[in-house]
Design an enzyme around this catalytic site. Structure first.
Site, PDB file in Angstrom:
ATOM      1  N   LYS A  22      21.162 -18.994  31.144  1.00 56.96           N
ATOM      2  CA  LYS A  22      19.808 -18.560  30.815  1.00 56.96           C
ATOM      3  C   LYS A  22      18.782 -19.524  31.385  1.00 56.96           C
ATOM      4  O   LYS A  22      17.761 -19.111  31.954  1.00 56.96           O
ATOM      5  CB  LYS A  22      19.649 -18.472  29.303  1.00 56.96           C
ATOM      6  CG  LYS A  22      18.195 -18.359  28.825  1.00 56.96           C
ATOM      7  CD  LYS A  22      18.109 -18.519  27.323  1.00 56.96           C
ATOM      8  CE  LYS A  22      16.674 -18.543  26.841  1.00 56.96           C
ATOM      9  NZ  LYS A  22      15.961 -19.789  27.204  1.00 56.96           N
ATOM     10  N   ASN A  23      19.013 -20.829  31.227  1.00 52.29           N
ATOM     11  CA  ASN A  23      18.044 -21.827  31.671  1.00 52.29           C
ATOM     12  C   ASN A  23      17.990 -21.955  33.193  1.00 52.29           C
ATOM     13  O   ASN A  23      17.172 -22.696  33.724  1.00 52.29           O
ATOM     14  CB  ASN A  23      18.349 -23.186  31.050  1.00 52.29           C
ATOM     15  CG  ASN A  23      18.063 -23.208  29.559  1.00 52.29           C
ATOM     16  OD1 ASN A  23      17.364 -22.351  29.037  1.00 52.29           O
ATOM     17  ND2 ASN A  23      18.618 -24.189  28.864  1.00 52.29           N
ATOM     18  N   CYS A 116      10.374 -20.354  21.702  1.00 52.30           N
ATOM     19  CA  CYS A 116      10.710 -20.993  20.439  1.00 52.30           C
ATOM     20  C   CYS A 116       9.665 -22.026  20.049  1.00 52.30           C
ATOM     21  O   CYS A 116       9.128 -22.744  20.897  1.00 52.30           O
ATOM     22  CB  CYS A 116      12.082 -21.687  20.539  1.00 52.30           C
ATOM     23  SG  CYS A 116      13.471 -20.539  20.678  1.00 52.30           S
ATOM     24  N   ARG A 121       4.674 -28.732  23.150  1.00 55.93           N
ATOM     25  CA  ARG A 121       5.278 -28.754  24.477  1.00 55.93           C
ATOM     26  C   ARG A 121       4.181 -28.444  25.497  1.00 55.93           C
ATOM     27  O   ARG A 121       4.069 -27.333  26.002  1.00 55.93           O
ATOM     28  CB  ARG A 121       6.421 -27.737  24.570  1.00 55.93           C
ATOM     29  CG  ARG A 121       7.582 -28.068  23.669  1.00 55.93           C
ATOM     30  CD  ARG A 121       8.826 -27.324  24.081  1.00 55.93           C
ATOM     31  NE  ARG A 121       8.792 -25.939  23.656  1.00 55.93           N
ATOM     32  CZ  ARG A 121       9.746 -25.058  23.928  1.00 55.93           C
ATOM     33  NH1 ARG A 121      10.801 -25.408  24.638  1.00 55.93           N
ATOM     34  NH2 ARG A 121       9.665 -23.825  23.506  1.00 55.93           N
ATOM     35  N   ASP A 303      19.563 -29.081  23.800  1.00 51.24           N
ATOM     36  CA  ASP A 303      19.945 -27.712  23.457  1.00 51.24           C
ATOM     37  C   ASP A 303      21.311 -27.647  22.771  1.00 51.24           C
ATOM     38  O   ASP A 303      21.645 -26.626  22.157  1.00 51.24           O
ATOM     39  CB  ASP A 303      19.969 -26.832  24.712  1.00 51.24           C
ATOM     40  CG  ASP A 303      18.587 -26.313  25.072  1.00 51.24           C
ATOM     41  OD1 ASP A 303      17.617 -26.674  24.378  1.00 51.24           O
ATOM     42  OD2 ASP A 303      18.475 -25.542  26.042  1.00 51.24           O
ATOM     43  N   ARG A 395      18.084 -13.951  22.443  1.00 49.65           N
ATOM     44  CA  ARG A 395      17.316 -14.394  23.607  1.00 49.65           C
ATOM     45  C   ARG A 395      18.177 -15.219  24.555  1.00 49.65           C
ATOM     46  O   ARG A 395      17.886 -15.302  25.756  1.00 49.65           O
ATOM     47  CB  ARG A 395      16.120 -15.254  23.172  1.00 49.65           C
ATOM     48  CG  ARG A 395      14.962 -14.481  22.573  1.00 49.65           C
ATOM     49  CD  ARG A 395      13.811 -15.413  22.238  1.00 49.65           C
ATOM     50  NE  ARG A 395      13.522 -16.300  23.362  1.00 49.65           N
ATOM     51  CZ  ARG A 395      13.543 -17.628  23.308  1.00 49.65           C
ATOM     52  NH1 ARG A 395      13.816 -18.254  22.191  1.00 49.65           N
ATOM     53  NH2 ARG A 395      13.271 -18.338  24.377  1.00 49.65           N
TER      54      ARG A 395
END
Length: 415
Positions: A22-23, A116, A121, A303, A395
């Protein structure tokens, strides 16, 4: 509203194959705006965040075809410079469209990204880097407008931000001349982005190091396979380690997960590593391990912190975790306490006193990795747990209950 019903207290065993990362796929989809002859990405997971990225591409005027796990993008008709606010709010990674839009069109308008809620951030590093390359940036009422002609320059990041590194690589390809980025992030996902761009002919040097050189010039066309998801792998390793049992992960790259593997090995797990294969054998109950501190790659990944914490809830002894990336990444702790976990937090530090038994309860996911951690905890608990707000989990995890069921977990989705 969908929820997961989890009946825990049993060991897990079996095989699985990780999804595409995903990242990684999200910045790769943003980068597809730069390919002058189109591109195709393979091994793309079916996730809500990926769907959002595809919708952004379409809103910008791209032609997108998604067949199976392959996504083809033709950005030849790119014309829009503004990302609709509703799409920006769906995910944090939407900010990654800023760099390629500046590279292609010399202008971009967007709102603050969503995703999220993990504490502050800011996107300051993204914007200051673009300013160094000559962009004019205006911020007003939660929106950002950028414009101007980009020229290569020297950017020294004050922190090795993954998102800022990726965004500035993409912007630099549309700049005249060469850009040097110091203190660049070294995460494997950054390397995957560079691999994708260079497959299309882009000239980027320093992959895997903290200094990158990017020559201006857009890539042409490419067909590329997205790397395996190391965070998904870390989550399933955490589930098996916490519950006891064994798992064989085919397609995993162990080198991307060395800090996680090392910590679980100290806790009593046995590993076998081969090319594109990782096997874990866990005892019935883990031992505590030395203090774990999250940090930029190659340190322990933030993560993986929440699922790792959940795995250590029943460990014999005391485990200490220090979270150094996000200020609000202990939002899963109250839920793990509700399962019977003994966790005490102060500032960035969490202290987990292992307990012998956990009990099922009602839980609500707060974010992507925190929700996964709750599931890891519930799988160890005696009795039944109900986990709601699972849209956070979906997600980032494709077929989350299906993969856990394949390992012997009693888990299902109820509407």
């Amino acid at each position: 509203m969908e929820e997961l019903i989890i009946r825990g207290g049993r060991p897990l065993a079996g095989e699985l194959r990780p999804q595409g990362a995903k990242n990684s796929v999200l910045p790769l989809l943003a980068a597809s705006l730069l390919f002058t002859k189109g591109c195709t990405l393979h091994n793309c997971p079916h996730l809500s965040d990926v769907e959002s990225a595809v919708e952004i591409l379409k809103a910008l005027g791209c032609k997108v075809a998604w067949e199976g796990r392959s996504i083809s993008v033709d950005a030849g008709d790119l014309r829009e410079d503004e990302i609709p606010e509703a799409l920006m709010r769906t995910m944090r990674s939407s900010i990654l469209f800023l760099g390629p839009l500046m590279a292609r069109l010399g202008r971009c308008r967007l709102s603050q990204p969503g995703g999220c809620v993990l504490g502050k951030r800011p996107i300051d590093l993204h914007l200051s880097g673009l300013k160094t390359l000559g962009a004019e940036v205006t911020q007003k009422d939660g929106s950002v407008t950028c414009g101007g002609t980009l020229t290569g320059g020297t950017i020294a990041l004050s922190y090795p931000s993954v998102g800022a590194t990726e965004n500035l690589i993409l912007a630099a390809l549309g700049a005249v001349g060469t850009t040097t980025i110091y203190n660049a992030a070294k995460e494997p996902e950054v390397g995957d982005l560079i691999g994708f761009l260079t497959a299309g002919g882009a000239k980027i040097y320093g992959r895997g190091t903290s200094m990158l050189q990017v020559e201006g010039g857009l890539p042409e066309g490419a067909s590329y396979e997205v790397m395996p998801d190391r965070m998904e792998t870390a989550t399933y390793l955490s589930a098996v380690a916490g519950c006891g049992g064994e798992v064989l992960v085919r397609g995993a790259v162990a080198g991307y997960l060395e800090p996680v593997i090392h910590c679980f090995a100290l806790a009593g797990c046995r590993f076998r590593e081969e090319e594109q294969l990782l096997a874990l054998q866990a005892p019935k109950r883990l031992n505590s391990t030395y203090p774990v501190r999250t940090g930029p790659y190659p340190a322990f990944p933030t993560d993986a912190q929440a699922p790792f914490m959940a795995a250590m809830l029943r460990a014999d002894g005391v485990t200490v975790i220090e979270e150094n990336i996000f200020a609000d990444r202990y939002r899963h702790v109250p839920a793990l306490r509700a399962l019977g976990g003994d966790i005490r937090t102060q500032g960035t530090v969490a202290v987990i006193h292992g307990v012998e038994h956990l009990r099922g309860t009602y839980l609500e996911a707060t974010d992507l990795r925190g929700g996964a951690a709750m599931a890891v905890g519930a799988l160890q608990a005696q009795g039944e747990s109900h986990l709601c707000r699972i849209e956070h989990i979906l997600r980032g995890y494709e077929d989350f209950p299906g993969k856990l069921s394949a390992l012997g977990a009693e888990i299902e989705i109820h509407k």
